[in-house]
Design a protein around this motif. Structure first.
Motif, short mmCIF file in Angstrom:
data_model
loop_
_atom_site.label_atom_id
_atom_site.label_comp_id
_atom_site.label_asym_id
_atom_site.label_seq_id
_atom_site.Cartn_x
_atom_site.Cartn_y
_atom_site.Cartn_z
N GLU A 265 46.62 6.04 27.42
CA GLU A 265 48.03 5.97 27.88
C GLU A 265 48.36 4.54 28.35
OE1 GLU A 265 49.21 9.34 30.17
OE2 GLU A 265 51.03 8.35 30.88
N ARG A 266 47.37 3.89 28.99
CA ARG A 266 47.62 2.51 29.44
C ARG A 266 47.60 1.54 28.26
NH1 ARG A 266 44.48 4.69 33.37
NH2 ARG A 266 42.51 3.87 32.54
N HIS A 267 46.75 1.86 27.27
CA HIS A 267 46.54 0.94 26.15
C HIS A 267 47.73 0.97 25.18
CE1 HIS A 267 43.86 -1.39 23.45
NE2 HIS A 267 44.51 -0.77 22.49
N VAL A 268 48.23 2.17 24.90
CA VAL A 268 49.34 2.30 23.94
C VAL A 268 50.64 2.19 24.72
CG1 VAL A 268 50.42 3.74 22.18
CG2 VAL A 268 47.92 3.76 22.45
N GLN A 269 51.14 0.97 24.83
CA GLN A 269 52.28 0.72 25.73
C GLN A 269 53.52 1.54 25.35
OE1 GLN A 269 52.63 -3.53 25.62
NE2 GLN A 269 51.42 -3.74 27.48
N GLY A 270 54.10 2.19 26.36
CA GLY A 270 55.36 2.90 26.14
C GLY A 270 55.16 4.36 25.77
N ILE A 271 53.91 4.78 25.49
CA ILE A 271 53.71 6.18 25.12
C ILE A 271 53.75 7.04 26.38
CG2 ILE A 271 51.15 6.24 25.26
CD1 ILE A 271 51.24 7.82 22.57
N SER A 272 54.42 8.18 26.28
CA SER A 272 54.47 9.07 27.45
C SER A 272 53.26 10.00 27.43
CB SER A 272 55.75 9.91 27.37
OG SER A 272 55.63 10.86 26.31
N THR A 273 52.97 10.58 28.59
CA THR A 273 51.84 11.49 28.69
C THR A 273 52.02 12.66 27.72
OG1 THR A 273 51.83 10.95 31.06
CG2 THR A 273 50.50 12.84 30.38
N LYS A 274 53.27 13.14 27.63
CA LYS A 274 53.57 14.29 26.77
C LYS A 274 53.32 13.94 25.29
CE LYS A 274 57.43 17.46 25.68
NZ LYS A 274 57.86 16.87 24.36
N VAL A 275 53.85 12.79 24.86
CA VAL A 275 53.70 12.40 23.45
C VAL A 275 52.22 12.17 23.15
CG1 VAL A 275 54.17 10.55 21.77
CG2 VAL A 275 56.03 11.49 23.17
N LEU A 276 51.52 11.52 24.08
CA LEU A 276 50.10 11.25 23.87
C LEU A 276 49.32 12.56 23.69
CD1 LEU A 276 47.59 9.44 23.73
CD2 LEU A 276 47.48 9.55 26.24
N SER A 277 49.56 13.52 24.58
CA SER A 277 48.75 14.75 24.47
C SER A 277 49.12 15.52 23.20
CB SER A 277 48.93 15.62 25.72
OG SER A 277 50.26 16.04 25.81
N GLU A 278 50.40 15.48 22.79
CA GLU A 278 50.80 16.12 21.53
C GLU A 278 50.07 15.49 20.34
OE1 GLU A 278 54.98 15.59 20.91
OE2 GLU A 278 55.46 16.94 22.57
N ARG A 279 50.07 14.13 20.34
CA ARG A 279 49.43 13.44 19.21
C ARG A 279 47.92 13.70 19.19
NH1 ARG A 279 54.11 13.06 18.90
NH2 ARG A 279 55.37 11.54 17.75
N LEU A 280 47.29 13.68 20.38
CA LEU A 280 45.84 13.94 20.43
C LEU A 280 45.55 15.34 19.90
CD1 LEU A 280 44.93 12.33 23.89
CD2 LEU A 280 44.25 11.51 21.61
N ARG A 281 46.42 16.31 20.28
CA ARG A 281 46.19 17.69 19.82
C ARG A 281 46.38 17.77 18.29
NH1 ARG A 281 50.29 20.65 21.43
NH2 ARG A 281 50.13 19.71 23.49
N LYS A 282 47.45 17.12 17.79
CA LYS A 282 47.71 17.18 16.34
C LYS A 282 46.59 16.50 15.55
CE LYS A 282 50.70 14.41 14.37
NZ LYS A 282 51.97 13.76 13.96
N LEU A 283 46.21 15.29 15.98
CA LEU A 283 45.19 14.53 15.23
C LEU A 283 43.85 15.25 15.26
CD1 LEU A 283 46.25 10.97 16.50
CD2 LEU A 283 46.62 11.91 14.20
N THR A 284 43.59 15.96 16.37
CA THR A 284 42.35 16.74 16.45
C THR A 284 42.43 17.95 15.53
OG1 THR A 284 42.10 16.01 18.76
CG2 THR A 284 40.77 17.91 18.06
#
Lengths: 105, 105
Positions: free
Chosen positions: A39-58
């Motif tokens: 979340e700190r590395h990918v600037q501007g990404i929200s916690t919600k979007v990050l967890s969605e993407r992690l779930r989808k990519l997994t």
């Protein structure tokens, strides 16, 4: 209605066409493996979007999720073999994108 | 607002993430070069979307447009070198997409 064109790569289309998914994959390829650090590395990404993407990519089998039974529990993500293949393709797209901008100016 | 993540390949993102752009590029790679034939080949694409995609892909330097001074004038599209590179990357994405679906089931 006549059959309409299907995507050549229906599953990967919304991955390679999404800057957040691409940024998360590349960050993990660089060794950033924990959600907080991502979340700190990918600037501007929200916690919600990050967890969605992690779930989808997994769920697409591009990332592997590892949970360590510690207190608090530690979660780490890594690229699967298919994830590594996709990152190599993404790197080719990045080079071609630079090439296209170079030939345009 | 903190600077937000830029796309790794800002120009190509909306090409590889768009099934119509991908279908048009692949049809031209297969030798379908004239707008009328492209519209019949890429099922479900409208005349408007086709001409937009042809204009965008040409402006990105992925397609070359050739107009023959005949009556009526004849227009043909072909892949540039960068266009050929992108189609090779698209083919890799297609193979990986099949692989991902195979490992999912």
């Amino acid at each position: 209605m006549s059959p309409t064109t299907q995507s050549a790569y229906s599953q990967l289309e919304d991955v390679v066409g999404c800057k957040w998914s691409v940024s998360v994959l590349r960050a993990i390829a660089e060794g950033v493996s924990r959600p907080g650090a991502l979340e700190r590395h990918v600037q501007g990404i929200s916690t919600k979007v990050l967890s969605e993407r992690l779930r989808k990519l997994t769920s697409y089998g591009l990332l592997a999720k590892q949970v360590y039974a510690e207190v608090p529990p530690r979660t780490e993500y890594s690229l699967t073999e298919n994830g590594q293949k996709l990152v190599r393709i993404i790197d080719q797209l990045k080079l071609l994108d630079v090439e296209i901008k170079r030939t345009e100016t």
